[in-house]
Structure formats: C-alpha cells, structure tokens
Design a protein around this motif. Structure first.
Motif, short mmCIF file in Angstrom:
data_model
loop_
_atom_site.label_atom_id
_atom_site.label_comp_id
_atom_site.label_asym_id
_atom_site.label_seq_id
_atom_site.Cartn_x
_atom_site.Cartn_y
_atom_site.Cartn_z
N ASN A 40 0.81 -1.22 0.00
CA ASN A 40 0.00 0.00 0.00
C ASN A 40 0.84 1.27 0.00
N SER A 41 2.10 1.17 0.45
CA SER A 41 2.95 2.37 0.51
C SER A 41 3.31 2.89 -0.88
N PHE A 42 3.09 2.08 -1.92
CA PHE A 42 3.40 2.51 -3.29
C PHE A 42 2.16 3.02 -4.02
N PHE A 43 1.06 3.23 -3.28
CA PHE A 43 -0.19 3.68 -3.90
C PHE A 43 -0.67 4.98 -3.27
N GLU A 44 -1.33 5.79 -4.09
CA GLU A 44 -2.02 6.97 -3.57
C GLU A 44 -3.44 6.56 -3.23
N ASN A 45 -3.78 6.69 -1.96
CA ASN A 45 -5.07 6.18 -1.51
C ASN A 45 -5.53 7.01 -0.31
N TYR A 46 -6.45 7.95 -0.54
CA TYR A 46 -6.90 8.82 0.54
C TYR A 46 -8.33 9.29 0.28
N MET A 47 -8.92 9.92 1.30
CA MET A 47 -10.27 10.45 1.21
C MET A 47 -10.21 11.94 0.95
N SER A 48 -10.97 12.41 -0.03
CA SER A 48 -11.12 13.84 -0.32
C SER A 48 -12.59 14.19 -0.10
N GLY A 49 -12.88 14.67 1.11
CA GLY A 49 -14.28 14.86 1.47
C GLY A 49 -14.94 13.51 1.65
N LEU A 50 -15.97 13.26 0.86
CA LEU A 50 -16.64 11.96 0.90
C LEU A 50 -16.22 11.07 -0.26
N ASN A 51 -15.28 11.56 -1.08
CA ASN A 51 -14.83 10.81 -2.25
C ASN A 51 -13.54 10.08 -1.97
N GLN A 52 -13.47 8.85 -2.44
CA GLN A 52 -12.27 8.04 -2.30
C GLN A 52 -11.37 8.26 -3.51
N VAL A 53 -10.12 8.70 -3.28
CA VAL A 53 -9.14 8.91 -4.34
C VAL A 53 -8.18 7.73 -4.34
N GLY A 54 -8.13 7.01 -5.44
CA GLY A 54 -7.24 5.86 -5.54
C GLY A 54 -7.96 4.57 -5.20
N PRO A 55 -7.22 3.49 -5.02
CA PRO A 55 -5.75 3.45 -5.03
C PRO A 55 -5.14 3.57 -6.43
N THR A 56 -4.15 4.46 -6.53
CA THR A 56 -3.43 4.70 -7.77
C THR A 56 -1.95 4.49 -7.53
#
Length: 304
Positions: A40-56
């Motif tokens: 998981n450390s090699f992926f962009e994966n976070y919450m922006s408000g109520l939207n899930q960004v990633g995993p990229t």
C-alpha cells in the motif's frame, strides 16, 4: 540404524505440529499485514471529502512526500528524546533494585511484597495512568495547589505548556510503568549467576561495587542487550501516553509528537498510502537501531 533414524523423524514431526499454531498466527497477524503495508505504501489512496481517491500506483512518491517536509525527522528526534529520558533512569533503578533483591547477603525482609508492588504499575492501563497525571499536573490540580501553598510558586505552573516539563511528565510515566518489568528481567538474570563466583570474590576481599561491575554486569550482558532492544522498540512505538496527555496535538509546538502519533494522523484521515510509507520507514529505522545496538554490544561476535 535405520529404525532409530525413523524414530527420530517420527518424534520430530510433533515439534513441527506444535509449531503450527504459532506459524498460523504469525502469518495471519504479522506477515500478511507487513506485506500489505509495504504494498500500500506505493499507492495513492486517501479520502477527499466523501470521495475516495485511488488506489493509484505512484511508486516512491509517498516516500518523497514524507521526507520533503522534514516533519518525520522532527518527530523521530522527539521520540528518541522521550525514550532516552525514560530509559536512563529506568535502567539505573532497575539495576539497583535488582542487585539489592538478588543479593542473599542483605537478607531483605518482605522482598516478595516489594517485587509485587514494583511490578503493579505495569498492570495499569496507559490511558488511566495518563488521565491520573493529567489531573495531578493540570493548572488547578493538586500539584500546583501544593506548590503554591508551600510558597514554591506564586501562580500555577503550566506543566503541559512547556517543552521540558511536558516531555518530563511523559518520560516519568513511561518509566514508572515499565521499570518494574525491567527489574524483574534483570533480577532473573542476576539470580541465574553461579553463587560460587560471588563467594570466591567475597573470599578475595572484593567490595560490593567491584563484584557488581566485575562479575554481575559482564555476565548480565545478554539480558541487558535484550532489555535495551525491547525498550528501544517500545520507545519508537510510543503512542498512548503522549496521545492522551496532549489530546493528540503533540503540544507544546509539536515537541511531544511521536512517530506513531504522526502515523495515527494519516490513518485517521484515511491517507493509507502515506501511512504505509511511514510504517515502512519506521520498520527500517527500528531494524537499523536494533542492529546497531547488537553490533555495539559485541553479541554478534560471541560464540558458544
């Protein structure tokens, strides 16, 4: 000959069978989470408000972002300072008490009672301990009231608003919580030393100080190394006491913010990529420091 070898193999299989529960628990609760964290450390994966960004997949970008701000080194320094402030008095008092309780010549009365009392703080939850100290050392707490009554201070001292006192309280709490456990470990090591060595030293006219530094301490080195490494690992994972005492802020001025508190902020914000990168960095730092202690102690060169 073949029959005896067959019996050995049949007996050995029970050893592997008894190891299965440990292996299963280790794989499920340690190995798989470790591999998952590194992944998981090699992926962009976070919450922006109520939207899930990633995993990229972003490669090493999380690690670059982690070191770009320089915060990780500040929190690493805070963590090491807190550990050193706790460990030095802890190992001093543990060695002193261990030497007293294990010395048969002193014939201390009630040693079992005192051993139990020493270990009791280790059984108290860190949250309860932190709330107790928070109440005692608050601006309107009993410590400030006592100091003002005896005329030591004229107004309440803000213990949690000054870097030195805030770090001192955290170190004091950890020392009180863990020095009993360290004392028991060192005492067990001291009681395992052959008493004939002490008797021979006494016949030769050696003082108690000479016996401690020339016999006890050298023979206690394996236990001491174990205590140092386990204490170091625990110190790098310091979280509960400063988290509760400072309400997760690490104040004053982030001087009590530890690496695990910083990691917890990323987990709380669901920024799993950065949290994974920080976990990997913490794992590497812990491994390197433990290896350094092992090398400096010379245990890697010992044989037999």
């Amino acid at each position: 000959m073949n029959k005896s070898k067959g019996k050995v193999v049949r007996y050995n299989k029970w050893g592997y069978i008894f190891l299965i529960p440990f292996i299963v628990v280790y794989v499920v609760f340690q190995l798989i989470p470790l591999i998952s964290t590194i992944y998981n450390s090699f992926f962009e994966n976070y919450m922006s408000g109520l939207n899930q960004v990633g995993p990229t997949f972003v490669g090493l970008d999380n690690y670059r972002e982690l070191f770009k701000s320089g915060d990780v080194w500040i929190y690493f320094k805070n963590t090491m300072i807190l550990w050193i402030m706790c460990f030095i008095p802890q190992i001093f008092f543990s060695l002193l008490l261990g030497a007293w309780f294990s010395d048969v010549r002193l014939r201390l009365k009630g040693s079992r009672f005192f051993k139990t009392v020493i270990y009791l703080p280790n059984l108290i939850m860190a949250s309860a301990f932190s709330m107790l100290f928070f109440t005692l050392f608050s601006d309107a707490g009993p410590i400030n009231s006592l100091l003002m009554q005896i005329g030591f201070i004229s107004e309440p001292y803000k213990f949690l608003s000054h870097t030195g006192s805030a770090r001192g309280l955290i170190a004091l709490m950890n020392c009180l919580m863990w020095f009993g456990n360290t004392t028991i470990l060192l005492m067990a090591g001291m009681m395992g030393i052959d008493t004939s060595l002490f008797e021979a030293a006494e016949v030769d006219g050696a003082t108690s100080t000479q016996v401690f530094f020339k016999i006890t301490l050298p023979l206690l080195r394996p236990i001491l190394i174990y205590v140092v490494i386990t204490s170091l690992i625990g110190g790098l994972q310091l979280f509960d006491v400063p988290q509760i005492l400072t309400n997760g802020t690490g104040n004053p001025m982030r001087s009590t913010m530890t690496l695990i508190m910083y990691l917890n902020k990323h987990l709380y914000s669901k920024n799993y990529g950065m949290a994974g990168a920080l976990s990997v960095v913490l794992f590497i730092i812990t491994s390197l420091l433990s290896l350094l202690v092992f090398k400096v102690s010379g245990n890697d060169k010992r044989k037999g």
